[in-house]
Scaffold this motif. Structure first.
Motif, PDB file in Angstrom:
ATOM      1  N   HIS A  53       0.831  -1.205   0.000  1.00 22.15           N
ATOM      2  CA  HIS A  53       0.000   0.000   0.000  1.00 22.15           C
ATOM      3  C   HIS A  53       0.867   1.256   0.000  1.00 22.15           C
ATOM      4  CE1 HIS A  53      -3.842  -2.095   0.641  1.00 22.15           C
ATOM      5  NE2 HIS A  53      -3.094  -2.960   1.302  1.00 22.15           N
ATOM      6  N   LEU A  54       1.925   1.234   0.797  1.00 26.29           N
ATOM      7  CA  LEU A  54       2.829   2.382   0.835  1.00 26.29           C
ATOM      8  C   LEU A  54       3.493   2.585  -0.522  1.00 26.29           C
ATOM      9  CD1 LEU A  54       4.508   1.955   4.338  1.00 26.29           C
ATOM     10  CD2 LEU A  54       2.686   3.550   3.668  1.00 26.29           C
ATOM     11  N   GLY A  55       3.839   1.499  -1.190  1.00 22.32           N
ATOM     12  CA  GLY A  55       4.419   1.604  -2.528  1.00 22.32           C
ATOM     13  C   GLY A  55       3.449   2.231  -3.513  1.00 22.32           C
ATOM     14  N   TRP A  56       2.183   1.836  -3.448  1.00 21.63           N
ATOM     15  CA  TRP A  56       1.171   2.417  -4.338  1.00 21.63           C
ATOM     16  C   TRP A  56       0.993   3.906  -4.050  1.00 21.63           C
ATOM     17  CZ3 TRP A  56      -2.527  -2.111  -2.974  1.00 21.63           C
ATOM     18  CH2 TRP A  56      -2.182  -3.241  -3.725  1.00 21.63           C
ATOM     19  N   TYR A  57       0.909   4.240  -2.765  1.00 20.70           N
ATOM     20  CA  TYR A  57       0.777   5.659  -2.394  1.00 20.70           C
ATOM     21  C   TYR A  57       1.985   6.454  -2.896  1.00 20.70           C
ATOM     22  CZ  TYR A  57      -3.156   5.128   0.941  1.00 20.70           C
ATOM     23  OH  TYR A  57      -4.370   4.917   1.530  1.00 20.70           O
TER      24      TYR A  57
END
Length: 102
Positions: free
Chosen positions: A49-53
């Motif tokens: 999720h952090l990578g997508w953000y």
């Protein structure tokens, strides 16, 4: 969902959080993931999720976000990376209901 409603039915365009508001939204989501999965598994689950953000919002410290060894380090990286992130480019889309038939 608000972006879909905007595209389909012409509802008001949703406001996309930026700067400190974006950092707070990402941190809240991160905390929710840790609450759901627990500390150990949550650290791993939250990374995608952090990578997508980071990709969507131009966070300059993506590698630091993905390698944070503790939740505290991840939260510090979230606030540092997203607090000053440039505005996300949310493309304007025409509503299919208002487009001329082809």
């Amino acid at each position: 969902l608000a972006q879909i409603a905007h595209a389909l039915w012409g509802t008001p365009r949703p406001e996309v959080p930026q700067g400190a508001r974006l950092a707070e939204a990402v941190a809240e989501h991160y905390d929710d993931i840790l609450s759901l999965y627990g500390r150990e598994l949550g650290l791993r689950v939250a990374r995608k999720h952090l990578g997508w953000y980071a990709e969507a919002n131009g966070a300059p410290n993506r590698a630091e976000l993905l390698r944070a060894p503790t939740p505290e380090a991840a939260l510090a990286a979230i606030r540092a990376g997203f607090g000053d992130a440039p505005a996300a480019d949310v493309p304007e889309q025409n509503s299919p209901a208002t487009e001329a038939p082809s």
